[in-house]
Scaffold this motif. Structure first.
Motif, PDB file in Angstrom:
ATOM      1  N   THR A 147       0.766  -1.122  -0.020  1.00 36.97           N
ATOM      2  CA  THR A 147       0.099   0.034  -0.048  1.00 36.97           C
ATOM      3  C   THR A 147       0.854   1.221   0.010  1.00 36.97           C
ATOM      4  O   THR A 147       1.930   1.270   0.680  1.00 36.97           O
ATOM      5  CB  THR A 147      -0.754  -0.056   1.165  1.00 36.97           C
ATOM      6  N   SER A 148       0.364   2.145  -0.909  1.00 41.68           N
ATOM      7  CA  SER A 148       1.301   3.511  -0.968  1.00 41.68           C
ATOM      8  C   SER A 148       0.328   4.555  -0.940  1.00 41.68           C
ATOM      9  O   SER A 148      -0.798   4.609  -1.225  1.00 41.68           O
ATOM     10  CB  SER A 148       2.095   3.494  -2.068  1.00 41.68           C
ATOM     11  N   ASN A 149       0.854   5.905  -0.579  1.00 38.12           N
ATOM     12  CA  ASN A 149      -0.007   7.227  -0.712  1.00 38.12           C
ATOM     13  C   ASN A 149       0.263   7.906  -1.897  1.00 38.12           C
ATOM     14  O   ASN A 149       0.226   9.112  -1.794  1.00 38.12           O
ATOM     15  CB  ASN A 149       0.149   7.887   0.683  1.00 38.12           C
ATOM     16  N   PHE A 150       0.912   7.160  -3.009  1.00 38.53           N
ATOM     17  CA  PHE A 150       1.218   8.146  -4.189  1.00 38.53           C
ATOM     18  C   PHE A 150      -0.248   8.452  -4.845  1.00 38.53           C
ATOM     19  O   PHE A 150      -1.176   8.019  -4.816  1.00 38.53           O
ATOM     20  CB  PHE A 150       1.985   7.256  -5.028  1.00 38.53           C
ATOM     21  N   GLU A 151       0.027   9.803  -5.496  1.00 45.34           N
ATOM     22  CA  GLU A 151      -0.946  10.318  -6.406  1.00 45.34           C
ATOM     23  C   GLU A 151      -0.422  10.658  -7.770  1.00 45.34           C
ATOM     24  O   GLU A 151       0.870  11.280  -8.011  1.00 45.34           O
ATOM     25  CB  GLU A 151      -1.572  11.492  -5.768  1.00 45.34           C
ATOM     26  N   ILE A 152      -0.824  10.109  -8.939  1.00 44.15           N
ATOM     27  CA  ILE A 152      -0.425  10.625 -10.286  1.00 44.15           C
ATOM     28  C   ILE A 152      -1.480  11.173 -11.080  1.00 44.15           C
ATOM     29  O   ILE A 152      -2.661  11.060 -10.995  1.00 44.15           O
ATOM     30  CB  ILE A 152       0.059   9.148 -10.791  1.00 44.15           C
ATOM     31  N   SER A 153      -1.104  12.295 -11.588  1.00 36.20           N
ATOM     32  CA  SER A 153      -1.696  13.168 -12.343  1.00 36.20           C
ATOM     33  C   SER A 153      -2.410  12.315 -13.698  1.00 36.20           C
ATOM     34  O   SER A 153      -1.858  11.252 -14.002  1.00 36.20           O
ATOM     35  CB  SER A 153      -1.252  14.543 -13.046  1.00 36.20           C
ATOM     36  N   ASP A 154      -3.450  12.650 -14.161  1.00 39.48           N
ATOM     37  CA  ASP A 154      -3.980  12.041 -15.544  1.00 39.48           C
ATOM     38  C   ASP A 154      -3.147  12.028 -16.544  1.00 39.48           C
ATOM     39  O   ASP A 154      -2.775  11.132 -17.373  1.00 39.48           O
ATOM     40  CB  ASP A 154      -5.186  12.512 -15.755  1.00 39.48           C
ATOM     41  N   GLU A 155      -2.056  13.056 -16.758  1.00 41.33           N
ATOM     42  CA  GLU A 155      -1.136  13.380 -17.701  1.00 41.33           C
ATOM     43  C   GLU A 155      -0.113  12.451 -17.530  1.00 41.33           C
ATOM     44  O   GLU A 155       0.456  11.884 -18.479  1.00 41.33           O
ATOM     45  CB  GLU A 155      -0.939  15.096 -17.526  1.00 41.33           C
ATOM     46  N   VAL A 156       0.294  12.425 -16.471  1.00 38.41           N
ATOM     47  CA  VAL A 156       1.554  11.306 -16.026  1.00 38.41           C
ATOM     48  C   VAL A 156       1.122   9.987 -16.362  1.00 38.41           C
ATOM     49  O   VAL A 156       1.775   9.161 -16.834  1.00 38.41           O
ATOM     50  CB  VAL A 156       2.126  11.629 -14.685  1.00 38.41           C
ATOM     51  N   MET A 157      -0.332   9.841 -15.904  1.00 37.44           N
ATOM     52  CA  MET A 157      -0.796   8.398 -16.215  1.00 37.44           C
ATOM     53  C   MET A 157      -0.791   8.170 -17.702  1.00 37.44           C
ATOM     54  O   MET A 157      -0.358   6.796 -18.067  1.00 37.44           O
ATOM     55  CB  MET A 157      -2.084   8.221 -15.362  1.00 37.44           C
ATOM     56  N   GLU A 158      -1.214   9.005 -18.335  1.00 36.41           N
ATOM     57  CA  GLU A 158      -1.388   8.679 -19.968  1.00 36.41           C
ATOM     58  C   GLU A 158       0.134   8.272 -20.502  1.00 36.41           C
ATOM     59  O   GLU A 158       0.146   7.537 -21.227  1.00 36.41           O
ATOM     60  CB  GLU A 158      -1.880   9.722 -20.689  1.00 36.41           C
ATOM     61  N   ARG A 159       1.169   8.820 -19.692  1.00 39.53           N
ATOM     62  CA  ARG A 159       2.519   8.836 -20.391  1.00 39.53           C
ATOM     63  C   ARG A 159       3.084   7.476 -19.885  1.00 39.53           C
ATOM     64  O   ARG A 159       3.680   6.827 -20.788  1.00 39.53           O
ATOM     65  CB  ARG A 159       3.548   9.789 -19.877  1.00 39.53           C
ATOM     66  N   LEU A 160       2.598   7.005 -18.745  1.00 40.46           N
ATOM     67  CA  LEU A 160       2.982   5.676 -18.187  1.00 40.46           C
ATOM     68  C   LEU A 160       2.202   4.640 -18.919  1.00 40.46           C
ATOM     69  O   LEU A 160       2.975   3.486 -19.280  1.00 40.46           O
ATOM     70  CB  LEU A 160       2.585   5.619 -16.666  1.00 40.46           C
ATOM     71  N   SER A 161       1.256   5.080 -19.556  1.00 45.68           N
ATOM     72  CA  SER A 161       0.291   3.855 -20.069  1.00 45.68           C
ATOM     73  C   SER A 161       0.935   3.710 -21.638  1.00 45.68           C
ATOM     74  O   SER A 161       0.502   2.774 -22.234  1.00 45.68           O
ATOM     75  CB  SER A 161      -1.010   4.217 -19.830  1.00 45.68           C
ATOM     76  N   ALA A 162       1.647   4.726 -21.980  1.00 48.59           N
ATOM     77  CA  ALA A 162       1.909   4.768 -23.636  1.00 48.59           C
ATOM     78  C   ALA A 162       2.811   3.412 -24.101  1.00 48.59           C
ATOM     79  O   ALA A 162       3.410   3.290 -22.916  1.00 48.59           O
ATOM     80  CB  ALA A 162       2.576   5.887 -23.727  1.00 48.59           C
TER      81      ALA A 162
END
Length: 248
Positions: A233-248
């Protein structure tokens, strides 16, 4: 964890779902064996076992696997398992809680410490980050279970403490001791939940940039691959923009 479902989607797209599914089944079966060993092998008489079985079923663990895990507890297996919690910080100062179930404390501690150090984290002492989380019961339902008001009313009547509805579904939170009773009551109204378990719910979150997110995901991935680790478990938060780049 914050961002957990999105992270699961990323893993799915990377094609790791089959291996992850097998490992998840193994960890859920271990929890069932230990829960049955610590109490009564009848789920109706053992709240922890009842929750373990419910969580296994929600993850599509076959009935024969569940029954075999319970029988193992009566055959002496599960005697030596010890539950241990590790805490530390990951890339970007993100707080991480690692819950393990092991028959060799030294092996597990060594592996967890090594993984933290190798992938940009820092293993801390017990309770070094736990204060950033709250231990809660969590019941997850899809949006198809009902609109926000319907789920809210059902949760209140069942004795839940809080409901959070997002575009990913409904998360219902309970006191630790109420999880089993609330989930049973909700099933009668909303049907079977997607997940029913105890969680560490973050009180605050830490947002990561792309570099930090990539490093943290790798750390979590390696930790979750450890057979002794039940959940991370972690308390990280990732913006939608960063999430999109991670998913690419």
């Amino acid at each position: 964890m914050a961002g957990h479902s999105k992270w699961a989607n990323i893993q799915h797209r990377k094609g790791r779902q089959d291996a992850l599914r097998s490992k998840l089944f193994s960890k859920l079966a271990k929890e069932i064996t230990v829960a049955a060993k610590m109490g009564d092998p009848d789920p109706d008489k053992n709240p922890r076992l009842r929750l373990a079985v419910k969580e296994a079923k929600s993850n599509s663990v076959p009935k024969d696997v569940i029954e075999r895990a319970i029988k193992k507890s009566q055959g002496g297996e599960g005697d030596d398992y010890e539950e241990i919690r590790y805490e530390g910080y990951g890339p970007g100062g993100v707080a991480i809680i690692v819950e393990a179930m092991t028959d060799n404390r030294n092996r597990t501690a060594s592996n967890v410490r090594s993984t933290f150090g190798k992938y940009g984290g820092n293993l801390g002492e017990t309770n070094s980050v736990a204060f950033m989380f709250e231990r809660r019961g969590e019941i997850l339902y899809p949006l198809s279970a009902g609109d926000e008001d319907t789920v809210m009313m059902a949760a209140i009547e069942a004795g839940a403490e809080d409901v959070e509805t997002t575009d990913e579904g409904h998360a219902i939170y309970t006191a630790v001791t109420d999880l089993s009773d609330v989930s049973t009551a909700l099933e009668e109204v909303l049907g079977e939940a997607e997940s029913t378990k105890l969680v560490w719910k973050p009180n605050t979150t830490t947002e990561l940039d792309l570099d930090g997110a990539q490093k943290l995901m790798k750390l979590i991935e390696i930790l979750e691959d450890d057979d002794d680790v039940q959940r991370v478990t972690s308390n990280f938060e990732i913006s939608d923009e960063v999430m999109e780049r991670l998913s690419a």
